[in-house]
Scaffold this active site. Structure first.
Site, short mmCIF file in Angstrom:
data_model
loop_
_atom_site.label_atom_id
_atom_site.label_comp_id
_atom_site.label_asym_id
_atom_site.label_seq_id
_atom_site.Cartn_x
_atom_site.Cartn_y
_atom_site.Cartn_z
N GLU A 268 0.88 -1.17 0.00
CA GLU A 268 0.00 0.00 0.00
C GLU A 268 0.91 1.22 0.00
O GLU A 268 1.49 1.58 1.02
CB GLU A 268 -0.91 -0.01 1.24
CG GLU A 268 -1.79 -1.25 1.37
CD GLU A 268 -2.90 -1.30 0.33
OE1 GLU A 268 -3.13 -0.28 -0.37
OE2 GLU A 268 -3.53 -2.36 0.20
N CYS B 124 -2.05 9.16 2.39
CA CYS B 124 -1.75 8.70 1.03
C CYS B 124 -2.89 9.00 0.06
O CYS B 124 -2.66 9.20 -1.13
CB CYS B 124 -1.45 7.20 1.04
SG CYS B 124 -2.76 6.18 1.75
#
Length: 486
Positions: free
Chosen positions: A254, A288
């Protein structure tokens, strides 16, 4: 507060709290005021090895444990988080510089993911598949992979550690967790303490607080873990993927993002402003999925910009312990310096700062940049902080081109008065996730989470978690007699 950090400023290996044996310490600082929270002697390669071997020893019996019994540990862990919510909030604020709003957001999601792990323990199902061979029965078993190595980041360390640790354990695996050096307690030892108090058998979860300067690639190269779950930058993620591929390890990566929120000409302007400001500035932009870029149809660009800048200027910047604070400090001084460099470069390239942030210590006040050239490298990279780029566009085709003009593909959002127009737009964007008439920052326990391009490999959440932390095993049974050619 200090006693909490001192108590948890240790390694957790094979059910024992103990100092590392490295030759230097990681100093845990409060990013807002610079207070020293704890000093942690780092773990060595030998302790990484001990942690993995402890997890492997404990895993066999855990995998054989009735899943209803395994489930009880997660029910207790959830109850403990709810009991200790105020204390955990204070630790998040102190170690991360997270605001009360951010801490509440992270804890809410962490509890939701733990609730899903309670159910996940019972989720693995086998199958019996037909065979073209007479008398043969094909059984398909879903088994734990064995041991999982988890590397968590500094921005949402409690949530993002639990998001891999809890399902991996629920599915019958052992785990070794390496938290980020800036968040060793929230992302590491706090998680271990909760599971220890919840009755998780010793050795199943281990936490090693260390640095690659000490251990190199030992954490990801070790022969025991079959899966490495990494959350962090694409640069480090590429290295993790390369090392693991050479050893035939599975990875769940991720990684970073450069998300855009797009405002079409028929959008609800005030609502789109609210969504865009939250999507860019939540947790100082250290997310993110944050909307680095805000794209607005040129016909409404001037009105949107005026409202956007006014709202950004209203955000309170300062001490994260103040419940009214929206923008607290970034995680460290190097991050603050990098953000100042971004603003300087944008202005040198012809950009205009309508709300020009200042930097005091690790406090970086919000910046809104306009007129940055579309060919600027700044619009293609991840900017991990409270800086927004506002970009006008002419028509949807140009908007799609601009949104996709980045090596990342994690999240995004579009605002429009026509939902199906929004869905049609979203399907043209090269991302793992995209949202219509909402923000860019979302994570839900049942929905596959992950990115395309440089934003990662694999998915977590829901059924995809089964694929991440289990493996399929085919066992055939011949009830008759096979015929062999010789």
């Amino acid at each position: 507060m200090s006693s909490c950090f001192n108590d948890l400023a240790q390694q957790y290996i094979d059910g024992e709290w103990r100092p590392g044996t490295g030759s230097w310490d990681i100093i845990d600082f409060n990013p807002y005021d610079g207070e020293k929270l704890a000093s942690i002697t780092i773990a060595t390669v030998d302790e990484v090895d001990e942690a993995y071997r402890a997890a492997a020893r404990a895993q066999k019996q855990w995998a054989a444990t009735n899943p209803y019994a395994r489930r009880a540990v997660f029910e207790k862990a959830l109850a403990l988080i709810e009991e200790r919510q105020q204390e955990i909030t204070e630790v998040i604020i102190a170690e991360l510089g997270g605001t009360h709003l951010k801490a509440g957001f992270e804890l809410h999601l962490a509890k939701e993911f733990l609730r899903e792990s309670i159910h996940l323990a019972l989720r693995p199902e086998g199958k019996i598949l037909p065979s073209p061979v007479d008398g043969k029965e094909n059984r398909l078993y879903r088994e734990p992979v064995g041991v999982v190595g988890v590397i968590s980041p500094f921005n949402f360390p409690f949530l993002l550690s639990l998001k891999s640790v809890a399902p991996a354990l629920a599915l019958g695996n052992g785990v070794v967790l390496k938290p980020h050096q800036n968040t060793p307690v929230v992302g590491g030892s706090l998680v271990a303490k909760i599971f220890e108090d919840a009755g998780l058998p010793a050795g199943l979860l281990n936490v090693v607080i260390t640095d690659i300067a000490e251990i190199g690639d030992a954490f990801i190269e070790h022969p025991i873990p079959k899966v490495i779950s990494f959350t962090g930058s694409d640069k480090v993620g590429r290295h993790v993927a390369t090392v693991c591929a050479a050893q035939f390890k599975r990875t769940v990566l991720e990684l970073g993002g450069n998300s855009a929120i797009v405002v079409l000409d028929d959008a609800d302007l005030d609502y789109a402003v609210d969504a865009a400001v939250f999507s860019r500035y939540v947790h100082q932009g250290q997310v993110c999925m944050a909307a680095n870029r805000v794209l607005v149809d040129r016909s409404i660009y001037e009105d949107f910009t005026e409202k956007f800048v006014a709202k950004v200027k209203s955000l309170k910047v300062g001490d994260p312990r103040d419940p009214e604070t929206v923008i607290g400090p970034v995680i460290n001084s190097s991050q603050a310096e990098a953000l100042s460099a971004v603003v300087t470069q944008a202005i040198q390239e012809g950009g205009t700062a309508w709300s020009h942030g200042t930097t005091t210590g690790n406090l970086v006040t919000p910046t809104v940049l306009l007129d940055v050239p579309l060919d600027s490298a700044l619009l293609r990279q991840e900017v991990f902080g409270p800086i927004a780029f506002l970009i006008p566009f002419d028509g949807e085709e140009e908007a799609v081109r601009i949104v996709n003009d980045t090596p990342y593909g994690l999240s995004g959002a579009v605002h429009t008065g026509d939902v199906e127009r929004g869905v049609a737009f979203a399907r043209q964007i090269d991302t793992g996730m995209f949202h219509v008439n909402d923000g860019t920052v979302h994570d839900e326990p049942l929905v596959p989470f992950g990115g395309e391009k440089n934003s990662g490999v694999g998915r977590l959440n829901g059924e995809t978690t089964l694929d991440a932390f289990t493996t399929l095993k085919w066992i055939s049974v011949q009830h008759g007699r096979s015929r062999f050619p010789f």
